[in-house]
Design a protein around this motif. Structure first.
Motif, PDB file in Angstrom:
ATOM      1  N   VAL A 146     -24.507  58.118   9.177  1.00  0.00           N
ATOM      2  CA  VAL A 146     -25.758  58.119   8.423  1.00  0.00           C
ATOM      3  C   VAL A 146     -25.507  57.689   6.982  1.00  0.00           C
ATOM      4  O   VAL A 146     -26.232  56.849   6.434  1.00  0.00           O
ATOM      5  N   GLN A 147     -24.478  58.252   6.355  1.00  0.00           N
ATOM      6  CA  GLN A 147     -24.190  57.921   4.959  1.00  0.00           C
ATOM      7  C   GLN A 147     -23.769  56.461   4.791  1.00  0.00           C
ATOM      8  O   GLN A 147     -24.131  55.808   3.809  1.00  0.00           O
ATOM      9  N   ALA A 148     -23.011  55.948   5.743  1.00  0.00           N
ATOM     10  CA  ALA A 148     -22.556  54.558   5.648  1.00  0.00           C
ATOM     11  C   ALA A 148     -23.688  53.576   5.927  1.00  0.00           C
ATOM     12  O   ALA A 148     -23.731  52.481   5.347  1.00  0.00           O
ATOM     13  N   ALA A 149     -24.603  53.942   6.816  1.00  0.00           N
ATOM     14  CA  ALA A 149     -25.665  53.021   7.225  1.00  0.00           C
ATOM     15  C   ALA A 149     -26.786  52.928   6.201  1.00  0.00           C
ATOM     16  O   ALA A 149     -27.406  51.868   6.044  1.00  0.00           O
ATOM     17  N   ALA A 150     -27.064  54.022   5.503  1.00  0.00           N
ATOM     18  CA  ALA A 150     -28.218  54.056   4.605  1.00  0.00           C
ATOM     19  C   ALA A 150     -28.242  52.899   3.603  1.00  0.00           C
ATOM     20  O   ALA A 150     -29.295  52.278   3.398  1.00  0.00           O
ATOM     21  N   PRO A 151     -27.117  52.532   2.958  1.00  0.00           N
ATOM     22  CA  PRO A 151     -27.173  51.440   1.983  1.00  0.00           C
ATOM     23  C   PRO A 151     -27.324  50.052   2.600  1.00  0.00           C
ATOM     24  O   PRO A 151     -27.724  49.116   1.891  1.00  0.00           O
ATOM     25  N   VAL A 152     -26.977  49.870   3.871  1.00  0.00           N
ATOM     26  CA  VAL A 152     -26.973  48.520   4.443  1.00  0.00           C
ATOM     27  C   VAL A 152     -28.148  48.261   5.378  1.00  0.00           C
ATOM     28  O   VAL A 152     -28.420  47.101   5.713  1.00  0.00           O
ATOM     29  N   LEU A 153     -28.843  49.290   5.822  1.00  0.00           N
ATOM     30  CA  LEU A 153     -30.004  49.078   6.685  1.00  0.00           C
ATOM     31  C   LEU A 153     -31.079  48.298   5.935  1.00  0.00           C
ATOM     32  O   LEU A 153     -31.286  48.473   4.733  1.00  0.00           O
ATOM     33  N   SER A 154     -31.783  47.442   6.648  1.00  0.00           N
ATOM     34  CA  SER A 154     -32.898  46.716   6.046  1.00  0.00           C
ATOM     35  C   SER A 154     -33.950  47.702   5.560  1.00  0.00           C
ATOM     36  O   SER A 154     -34.062  48.820   6.068  1.00  0.00           O
ATOM     37  N   GLN A 155     -34.726  47.292   4.587  1.00  0.00           N
ATOM     38  CA  GLN A 155     -35.813  48.141   4.111  1.00  0.00           C
ATOM     39  C   GLN A 155     -36.847  48.333   5.217  1.00  0.00           C
ATOM     40  O   GLN A 155     -37.077  47.438   6.033  1.00  0.00           O
ATOM     41  N   PRO A 156     -37.469  49.525   5.285  1.00  0.00           N
ATOM     42  CA  PRO A 156     -38.536  49.720   6.284  1.00  0.00           C
ATOM     43  C   PRO A 156     -39.601  48.626   6.173  1.00  0.00           C
ATOM     44  O   PRO A 156     -39.987  48.225   5.073  1.00  0.00           O
TER      45      PRO A 156
END
Length: 422
Positions: A146-156
């Protein structure tokens, strides 16, 4: 009659361009035969409801492999997170492989994850179908992911068209140069993939009445439907020139395109938002207003261009002939519905089953508190069901199909589904 100037036209490059884009099918087939290229690059966009990369964590488990297969079958681009390369290759899948350990944060860097749109994560320890070993994950793994993915996920509300921050050979094979050599000119361009972007580079010349260079995709394997989005967002770094971005809604080589011009600032990253309503129908830089607005549900190809002309004979006020460079990080659709970006397959604990309580597992709590739009699919063993829970059971294929379906459903955001497995 004397030639217009001393610069000669390159007929060989003209034929090569037409062959690359299947304008001359016979030559195209010969090129693919001798180079061993597939007819359609495997990472080309398709008609999937979501175009960006979906990361499957726990992909070597039996259920994880089912999820990967269903996503690929629906046209998604998939990246499988695997504990080691050998087990990943044993899966025999067309998905990209990411070797990482969920308990070791140093393996979950933004560069390793790439610019992903969604994650499907099976958090349980499930025997592998190929090795009878288990890929055990703990609550710490969920927290790390979760912590690693949050910065790289596309914006909603966004979905990725092209992610050049995670380059691949097949991505490069989708793009090719279309320069004014097709009109008798001598400009030259090409696309290079670096570690974090695509470089549209070359030299644009006005000799022989030319004056444009461009890179363009081959036609997609099926048209992209973007009717639920407002427009296209570009992440680019330019050189001060004014460029064009074009979309096409038909597969014709020399047909109408929908164009928008955008200015760049030298050596500065910029986010350019292009509403579909701002795209202008053009044919060879001449507007064709009778064609009406673009149909965003029929996107067949796209293109970047540097041209001395704006539209209808007007000159590009920011055009400079000579060397140029446009760096492209990503092409996304924006303004769409908020879709689940983290699908957690969670297995209920024995304590929860016995107490019939609504208490959450640590995995579920961490996903819920992350703020990432999510869907939780809570799995129970049918032999351990208690209370009023449904006795209807589903098999792993059905669970995998459910994962694929919720990724495209705004109504599934921030909801929990309970399913009994047999």
């Amino acid at each position: 009659m004397a030639p217009r100037n001393s610069t000669s036209w390159d007929a060989g490059r003209f034929l090569k361009t037409l062959a690359y884009f299947d304008v001359i099918p016979f030559f195209s087939c010969l090129q693919r035969l001798f180079k061993g290229q597939p007819q359609h690059p495997i990472n080309s966009p398709t008609g999937a409801k979501r175009m960006g990369v979906v990361l499957v964590a726990g992909a070597t488990s039996a259920l994880g492999q089912q999820v990967v297969q269903r996503l690929l079958a629906q046209g998604y681009q998939v990246r499988s997170l695997v504990p080691d390369l050998q087990r990943g290759q044993a899966m025999g899948t067309q998905a990209d492989l990411l070797v990482a350990n969920l308990t070791q944060t140093e393996t979950l860097t933004p560069e390793a994850l790439g610019n992903i749109d969604a994650i499907v994560y099976y958090s349980a320890a499930v025997p592998s179908a190929s090795t009878n070993a288990s890929y055990s994950t703990a609550s710490l793994s969920t927290q790390n992911l979760v912590q690693a993915a949050a910065p790289v996920l596309s914006q909603p509300g966004e979905t990725t068209f092209f992610d050049f921050t995670y380059p691949s050979t097949s991505l490069k094979e989708l793009w090719g140069a279309v320069d004014d050599v097709v009109m008798g000119g001598v400009s030259q361009s090409e696309v290079h993939l670096s570690d974090s972007s695509a470089l549209f580079v070359g030299n644009v010349s006005t000799a022989n009445s030319g004056g444009f260079a461009s890179i363009r995709t081959r036609n997609f394997s099926s048209a992209i439907a973007l009717g639920n989005y407002q427009g296209i967002k570009l992440r680019v770094k330019g050189d001060g020139n004014r460029y064009k971005f074009l979309l096409r809604t038909e597969e014709k080589w020399d047909g109408v395109a929908y164009s928008h011009s955008f200015d760049t600032v030298s050596d500065q990253w910029m986010d350019i938002e292009i509403p579909f309503s701002a795209l202008v129908p053009v044919f060879r830089a001449k507007t064709v207003p009778n064609d009406g607005p673009i149909d965003p549900n029929r996107i067949c190809s796209c293109q970047f261009m540097l041209s001395k002309f704006e539209y209808d004979g007007a000159l590009n006020p920011q055009f400079t002939p000579g060397p140029f460079q446009l760096e492209i990080a990503s092409v996304k659709a924006y303004g769409g519905p908020t879709l689940p970006q983290f699908v957690l397959l969670s297995v209920a604990t024995s304590l929860q089953l016995q107490s019939d309580s609504t208490s959450l597992s640590q995995d579920e709590e961490r996903v819920r508190s992350s703020g990432i739009p999510h869907t939780i699919i809570r799995l129970y063993q049918s032999t351990k069901l208690t209370g009023d829970r449904s006795q209807e059971t589903v098999n792993p294929k059905d669970i995998a199909e459910l994962c694929v379906q919720v990724l495209a459903q705004p109504e599934a955001c921030n909801r929990t589904f309970e399913k009994a497995v047999n």
